[in-house]
Design a protein around this motif. Structure first.
Motif, mmCIF file in Angstrom:
data_model
loop_
_atom_site.group_PDB
_atom_site.id
_atom_site.type_symbol
_atom_site.label_atom_id
_atom_site.label_comp_id
_atom_site.label_asym_id
_atom_site.label_seq_id
_atom_site.Cartn_x
_atom_site.Cartn_y
_atom_site.Cartn_z
ATOM 1 N N HIS A 1 -16.294 -8.129 2.381
ATOM 2 C CA HIS A 1 -15.829 -7.264 3.466
ATOM 3 C C HIS A 1 -16.120 -7.849 4.848
ATOM 4 C CE1 HIS A 1 -14.718 -4.082 0.731
ATOM 5 N NE2 HIS A 1 -15.877 -4.256 0.118
ATOM 6 N N ALA A 2 -16.934 -8.878 4.915
ATOM 7 C CA ALA A 2 -17.230 -9.530 6.189
ATOM 8 C C ALA A 2 -16.157 -10.551 6.566
ATOM 9 C CB ALA A 2 -18.593 -10.210 6.125
ATOM 10 N N SER A 3 -15.244 -10.846 5.659
ATOM 11 C CA SER A 3 -14.213 -11.838 5.908
ATOM 12 C C SER A 3 -12.903 -11.160 6.325
ATOM 13 C CB SER A 3 -13.969 -12.663 4.646
ATOM 14 O OG SER A 3 -12.842 -13.497 4.816
ATOM 15 N N LEU A 4 -12.249 -11.708 7.338
ATOM 16 C CA LEU A 4 -10.954 -11.163 7.749
ATOM 17 C C LEU A 4 -9.868 -11.439 6.718
ATOM 18 C CD1 LEU A 4 -10.946 -12.000 11.539
ATOM 19 C CD2 LEU A 4 -11.411 -9.817 10.441
ATOM 20 N N PHE A 5 -10.059 -12.471 5.901
ATOM 21 C CA PHE A 5 -9.082 -12.763 4.854
ATOM 22 C C PHE A 5 -9.005 -11.629 3.834
ATOM 23 C CE2 PHE A 5 -10.111 -17.107 6.269
ATOM 24 C CZ PHE A 5 -8.835 -17.490 6.635
ATOM 25 N N TYR A 6 -10.100 -10.933 3.614
ATOM 26 C CA TYR A 6 -10.103 -9.797 2.691
ATOM 27 C C TYR A 6 -9.155 -8.718 3.190
ATOM 28 C CZ TYR A 6 -11.623 -5.672 0.188
ATOM 29 O OH TYR A 6 -11.639 -4.523 -0.565
ATOM 30 N N TYR A 7 -9.193 -8.436 4.492
ATOM 31 C CA TYR A 7 -8.347 -7.384 5.047
ATOM 32 C C TYR A 7 -6.910 -7.833 5.199
ATOM 33 C CZ TYR A 7 -12.804 -5.251 5.941
ATOM 34 O OH TYR A 7 -14.050 -4.714 5.776
ATOM 35 N N ALA A 8 -6.675 -9.135 5.281
ATOM 36 C CA ALA A 8 -5.321 -9.646 5.440
ATOM 37 C C ALA A 8 -4.605 -9.807 4.103
ATOM 38 C CB ALA A 8 -5.349 -10.978 6.174
ATOM 39 N N VAL A 9 -5.291 -10.377 3.097
ATOM 40 C CA VAL A 9 -4.609 -10.648 1.827
ATOM 41 C C VAL A 9 -5.458 -10.379 0.584
ATOM 42 C CG1 VAL A 9 -3.061 -12.388 2.791
ATOM 43 C CG2 VAL A 9 -5.275 -13.073 1.903
ATOM 44 N N GLY A 10 -6.740 -10.064 0.734
ATOM 45 C CA GLY A 10 -7.617 -9.993 -0.422
ATOM 46 C C GLY A 10 -7.768 -8.642 -1.064
ATOM 47 N N ASP A 11 -7.135 -7.622 -0.524
ATOM 48 C CA ASP A 11 -7.305 -6.267 -1.051
ATOM 49 C C ASP A 11 -6.085 -5.799 -1.828
ATOM 50 O OD1 ASP A 11 -8.730 -3.943 -1.469
ATOM 51 O OD2 ASP A 11 -8.131 -3.021 0.427
ATOM 52 N N GLY A 12 -5.263 -6.724 -2.272
ATOM 53 C CA GLY A 12 -4.084 -6.378 -3.072
ATOM 54 C C GLY A 12 -2.956 -5.775 -2.256
ATOM 55 N N GLN A 13 -2.752 -6.261 -1.037
ATOM 56 C CA GLN A 13 -1.727 -5.690 -0.180
ATOM 57 C C GLN A 13 -0.317 -5.905 -0.715
ATOM 58 O OE1 GLN A 13 -4.346 -7.296 0.860
ATOM 59 N NE2 GLN A 13 -5.252 -6.261 2.572
ATOM 60 N N GLU B 1 0.578 -5.775 -3.823
ATOM 61 C CA GLU B 1 0.799 -4.821 -4.910
ATOM 62 C C GLU B 1 0.718 -3.374 -4.425
ATOM 63 O OE1 GLU B 1 -2.343 -5.918 -7.451
ATOM 64 O OE2 GLU B 1 -1.365 -7.748 -8.145
ATOM 65 N N ASN B 2 -0.232 -3.083 -3.537
ATOM 66 C CA ASN B 2 -0.507 -1.706 -3.148
ATOM 67 C C ASN B 2 -0.022 -1.347 -1.756
ATOM 68 O OD1 ASN B 2 -1.969 -1.645 -5.561
ATOM 69 N ND2 ASN B 2 -3.813 -2.304 -4.541
ATOM 70 N N GLY B 3 0.403 -2.315 -0.998
ATOM 71 C CA GLY B 3 0.770 -2.062 0.384
ATOM 72 C C GLY B 3 -0.438 -2.150 1.290
ATOM 73 N N LEU B 4 -0.191 -2.235 2.563
ATOM 74 C CA LEU B 4 -1.254 -2.373 3.552
ATOM 75 C C LEU B 4 -1.909 -1.017 3.779
ATOM 76 C CD1 LEU B 4 -1.926 -5.016 4.971
ATOM 77 C CD2 LEU B 4 -0.800 -4.146 6.987
ATOM 78 N N SER B 5 -3.226 -0.975 3.739
ATOM 79 C CA SER B 5 -3.933 0.273 3.977
ATOM 80 C C SER B 5 -4.202 0.437 5.463
ATOM 81 C CB SER B 5 -5.234 0.314 3.193
ATOM 82 O OG SER B 5 -6.137 -0.635 3.694
ATOM 83 N N LEU B 6 -4.372 1.666 5.888
ATOM 84 C CA LEU B 6 -4.612 1.964 7.288
ATOM 85 C C LEU B 6 -5.946 1.390 7.755
ATOM 86 C CD1 LEU B 6 -3.494 3.359 9.762
ATOM 87 C CD2 LEU B 6 -4.645 5.441 9.033
ATOM 88 N N SER B 7 -6.938 1.371 6.877
ATOM 89 C CA SER B 7 -8.235 0.824 7.263
ATOM 90 C C SER B 7 -8.159 -0.692 7.474
ATOM 91 C CB SER B 7 -9.296 1.169 6.216
ATOM 92 O OG SER B 7 -8.962 0.591 4.969
#
Length: 56
Positions: free
Chosen positions: A10-22, A24-30
């Motif tokens: 969660h400290a990496s910006l890559f997680y929020y850009a591509v690592g959270d399954g965007q 498959e699931n779409g981009l989350s608001l958080s």
């Protein structure tokens, strides 16, 4: 990969850009909020640093 570093993802910006399954699931608001907050903070730091230069 390396299991002991997984909690720090969660400290990496890559997680929020591509690592959270965007894809498959779409981009989350958080995720969008975190990326925008970091972008705005970096922009503000850039403006403050540029103002200190003597280039005007």
């Amino acid at each position: 990969m390396v299991d002991w570093i997984r909690p720090a993802r969660h400290a990496s910006l890559f997680y929020y850009a591509v690592g959270d399954g965007q894809l498959e699931n779409g981009l989350s608001l958080s995720s969008v909020a975190v990326l925008l907050a970091v972008a705005l903070a970096l922009f503000a730091a850039n403006v403050l640093a540029f103002d200190r230069l003597d280039v005007h």
